[in-house]
Design an enzyme around this catalytic site. Structure first.
Site: not given
Length: 413
Positions: A235, A238
């Site tokens: 994902k 981050k």
């Protein structure tokens, strides 16, 4: 419809070409609908923080493309559903929130969304599902809504399957019903006919589409867009400090710019297509660059994305700071800065860096030193007990570097 050069095309073609679309409930019908009519659609935003983050960015880009084509977006703040929490993608039950915190977070979202969405003259709506969910009668919900849901079918949904082994509360089990009811309520109030969301919301979106078709005997549609992930499936968004926030107080424009400047080569073309409004011919040209030339595409991506979130001035400042730090050109004026007092001099460097937040902890600092990744000025730090003395600061400042690309100016007040 949207002009692509001199050709008028449907927003469906735009979304498809740029790589947004993951799944659709009724592909042929949706394609025809978006080409022939102006619809009202919605995307939900969970107000569990006081800022949107880069995970929401994709949804706002889809809304912007849709609005440019003449369709009306509803930004639905989940003031009611946030009182329960969406189990999707979560391994544990989410903490409860007060209505005051939820309302405050929703107000913060509004300001950030205005950079993308035109809310003037009813061109877009901002709504809060607390307006109808908080006054619902439980027995009425069971009789009118619950009767249309099969528990067996619900348990096959990915959002529940992941939680069953570790425990799924009845509170969270109701989330799908509440989201489906949102769609039904928006359909009744605003003639909203389509829900959009990330691909992890597929099960919840299908539930809403099915509920409207059963209750109202009217067509309703769902479309999910791809999640923002790297080429190896991780994902995006981050950082070592946590999420990549859209609020400059949480993630500075410089940090935001640097994130996109440093993404993997394999992700550049996808991010240019999804997160900028550059024409696709230019996206393909930039995405095809190889070796050192890919840095041209990365600089373009970083500037365009930062400009969308923080404005042209802040994007230019971030770019100038990056060029000063990494290219030896430009001014350091806009580089990240941390101030220290004279009382911090003659104390351990790691204590100062940890106190000011340049490093997360002294243990991180020791690890950086062991790996040869901490510099003060041009000198590698080799001693964890090193003192920060005044002589190290030239004209009251010194540049601290962590790893290859993380710079901060340490400035004496």
């Amino acid at each position: 419809m949207i002009f692509k050069g001199d050709i008028l095309v449907s927003v469906f073609e735009v979304l498809k070409e740029r790589g947004y679309i993951a799944q659709l409930t009724h592909e042929k019908e949706i394609e025809e609908l978006l080409a022939k009519e102006k619809i009202t659609f919605y995307i939900g935003f969970d107000p569990t923080a006081d800022s949107l983050h880069v995970g929401h960015f994709l949804g706002m880009m889809v809304m912007a493309h849709m609005q440019k084509a003449g369709h009306r977006p509803i930004c639905l703040i989940g003031g009611g559903t946030a009182m329960i929490g969406d189990p999707t993608g979560k391994s544990d039950m989410r903490r409860m929130m007060t209505s005051e915190i939820i309302a405050q977070n929703g107000e913060c979202f509004k300001e950030q969304m205005k950079r993308f969405i035109d809310f003037t003259e009813n061109r877009a709506l901002m709504m809060n599902n607390a307006d109808w969910l908080m006054s619902l009668n439980y027995v009425q919900v069971l009789r009118e809504i619950g009767v249309h849901f099969s528990v067996n079918r619900m348990l096959t949904a990915e959002c529940f399957k992941q939680r069953l082994e570790r425990g799924l509360s009845f509170l969270e089990f109701n989330y799908m019903l509440m989201q489906a009811y949102d769609f039904l309520e928006l359909n009744r109030r605003t003639d909203c006919v389509m829900q959009l969301g990330g691909d992890d919301q597929w099960s919840n979106i299908i539930a809403g589409v099915d509920l409207i078709r059963r209750k109202e005997s009217k067509p309703a549609y769902g479309l999910t867009f791809t999640l923002l992930t790297t080429s190896d499936g991780r994902k995006m968004g981050k950082t070592e400090k946590g999420a990549l926030w859209l609020d400059p107080k949480k993630t500075s424009p410089y940090e935001f710019y640097q994130y996109w400047r440093n993404i993997d080569d394999a992700d550049v073309a996808k991010c240019l297509a999804l997160l900028t409004f550059l024409p696709m011919d230019e996206v393909r040209r930039l995405g095809s660059l190889k070796d050192k030339e890919i840095n041209i595409a990365k600089r373009t991506l970083a500037f365009e994305v930062t400009q969308l979130i923080h404005g042209s001035d802040e994007a230019a400042k971030a770019q100038q700071a990056a060029e000063a730090l990494f290219g030896g050109a430009g001014s350091l004026e806009n580089a990240p800065k941390v101030t220290i007092t004279s009382e911090m001099l003659e104390t351990k460097l790691l204590d100062v860096l940890a106190t000011t937040g340049i490093i997360a902890s002294k243990s991180e600092g020791r690890r950086l030193i062991t790996q040869g990744g901490l510099y003060i000025g041009n000198d590698k730090v080799t001693d964890p007990e090193m003192l920060l003395v005044g002589e190290l600061l030239t004209e009251g400042s010194v540049l601290i570097r962590k790893g290859k690309k993380n710079y901060t100016q340490l400035i004496l007040e």
